[in-house]
Scaffold this active site. Sequence first.
Site, PDB file in Angstrom:
ATOM      1  N   THR A 101       1.211   6.288   9.236  1.00 45.81           N
ATOM      2  CA  THR A 101      -0.165   5.383   9.283  1.00 45.81           C
ATOM      3  C   THR A 101      -0.110   4.557   7.857  1.00 45.81           C
ATOM      4  OG1 THR A 101      -1.217   7.205  10.466  1.00 45.81           O
ATOM      5  CG2 THR A 101      -2.745   5.478   9.219  1.00 45.81           C
TER       6      THR A 101
ATOM      7  N   LYS B  52      -4.581   2.618  14.962  1.00 44.03           N
ATOM      8  CA  LYS B  52      -4.568   3.880  14.280  1.00 44.03           C
ATOM      9  C   LYS B  52      -5.754   3.860  13.534  1.00 44.03           C
ATOM     10  CE  LYS B  52      -3.540   7.885  12.802  1.00 44.03           C
ATOM     11  NZ  LYS B  52      -2.574   8.396  12.192  1.00 44.03           N
TER      12      LYS B  52
ATOM     13  N   LYS C   6      -6.768   8.141   2.562  1.00 47.66           N
ATOM     14  CA  LYS C   6      -5.639   6.950   2.356  1.00 47.66           C
ATOM     15  C   LYS C   6      -6.039   6.156   3.624  1.00 47.66           C
ATOM     16  CE  LYS C   6      -1.744   7.868   4.286  1.00 47.66           C
ATOM     17  NZ  LYS C   6      -1.127   7.691   5.553  1.00 47.66           N
TER      18      LYS C   6
END
Lengths: 291, 291
Positions: free
Chosen positions: A96, A171, A239
């Site tokens: 990701t 995502k 993140k």
Amino acid sequence: MTRIGFIGIGVMGQSMAGHLMDAGHELRVYNRTALKCESLVARGAKLMSGAGETAAESDAVFTIIGFPKDVEEAYLGPGGIVESAKPGTLLVDMTTSSPALARRIYGAAKARGLGSCDAPVTGGDRGAREATLSIMAGGDEEDFERALPMLRLMGKNIARFGGAGCGQLAKLANQIVIAGTMMGVCEGLSFAKGAGLDPGKFLECVEGGSAGSWSLSNYGPRILKGDFEPGFFVKHFIKDMKLAAESSEEIGMELDGLSAALAQYEKLAASGGEENGTQGLFKLYDSMLKN
Amino acid sequence: MTRIGFIGIGVMGQSMAGHLMDAGHELRVYNRTALKCESLVARGAKLMSGAGETAAESDAVFTIIGFPKDVEEAYLGPGGIVESAKPGTLLVDMTTSSPALARRIYGAAKARGLGSCDAPVTGGDRGAREATLSIMAGGDEEDFERALPMLRLMGKNIARFGGAGCGQLAKLANQIVIAGTMMGVCEGLSFAKGAGLDPGKFLECVEGGSAGSWSLSNYGPRILKGDFEPGFFVKHFIKDMKLAAESSEEIGMELDGLSAALAQYEKLAASGGEENGTQGLFKLYDSMLKN
């Protein structure tokens, strides 16, 4: 049989590379901490000493590594994947990571005659183990079609959302949904406890109803047991939420729920919860009760 | 067979009272807009002209009405339920209302020798229709036991969480979970759309994974069709979130996710979305894309 390079042999990568081997592919594996490659090597994978070297000997390269800066270094750094791969090699980043970085990798890869997809996943360690990951892909249709038989060995719901970076965007949308949901789950359970209710009875009563979610059913019981071990690390979720916040700003959206969740998780990290699983957010609310 | 008074014949009350009748109980019904009682009356329920009058002729009284001020007036107002009920009558308020008000009603009821439970529900119009509501109760054990056979005609997951007001607290915890979840669902779907992805493909890809929830699966498809009709009204959700915010303040908790959701829904209401269903929140984010 394809010669596959797999870079990033963590909890996820270990299982995913294993499925590719089980299907008869010839595996080359690389991980910064080589020790984690041990069991795959014992099963016949070839241990490599760098990302570029791995790419040079592979027809397809899969990566699932920590942070965008690691992805950037592995792909675009000197002696990295893009520089070292032979023309025609297919590159698939399953980390990701940033949509903009995915587009840069795509550009660099195409300039060298390589295939390139971004294909981040959801489903966690369990999904990786059981090969039931959801995989959200971006890139050229033909590269995606080439990757698909291999992706099918690792996941179940697999979709291409558009050109380079679109897998990452899907995502991030997924993480935005989870951010709100986790905040609701942790706030609701801590409120129930704070209000003097039996949180276990509460969980049992409501999880089948309109408050129900994968997060509530999976993390609720762990929270009630005081189990804050990582399935999915707080530091990785932060993140992801930062990437999502950047991307939403780029398209002119103010997502106040995402902002609130990011701020809460950063508070949790600052108070030592960075290495917890995401259900650790409960502790942030719970600590209010002790004051 | 019990003589049951049912007050509040809206979408929910209509089905719930119907189940009590189906089981052979003798129903008295009252609703401010009498017209809504028509079909129950056609099936043999007796139409009453006020809350007090209904209570006076019943052995058990169930209420599910709009806002706490309506509950207060119906129970504690002059000529209201508490004043009019015969000693021994059981009062069960199924409205989502204030825990403090539930305790006041309990106090007033006990002073007159009445039974009293708070027993708000989740599961919406469909849960009411199919008698699968979750019911969260508070009050004395013996009053709860007395109510239980009747509650079982309306719901499935039924739990008593403690003394008076504890049913309301459990329901508020439930709404806190939903607040975060709905914000995540609406932000994620609008981000997917804003990022140029196919939101239908996105929904299909992620709803079975870790972003999955009742809200995503139930409201996602409606949102994508542009259907913002109320299953659950925005105005009622705002009421619930305000009650939850008050209660969380009382126990010293700052729930930033709840605050963000309340602020977003108030923005939606201010822009004319008060009579929408809660999935209308999507429109607030979607409108950012049009600017």
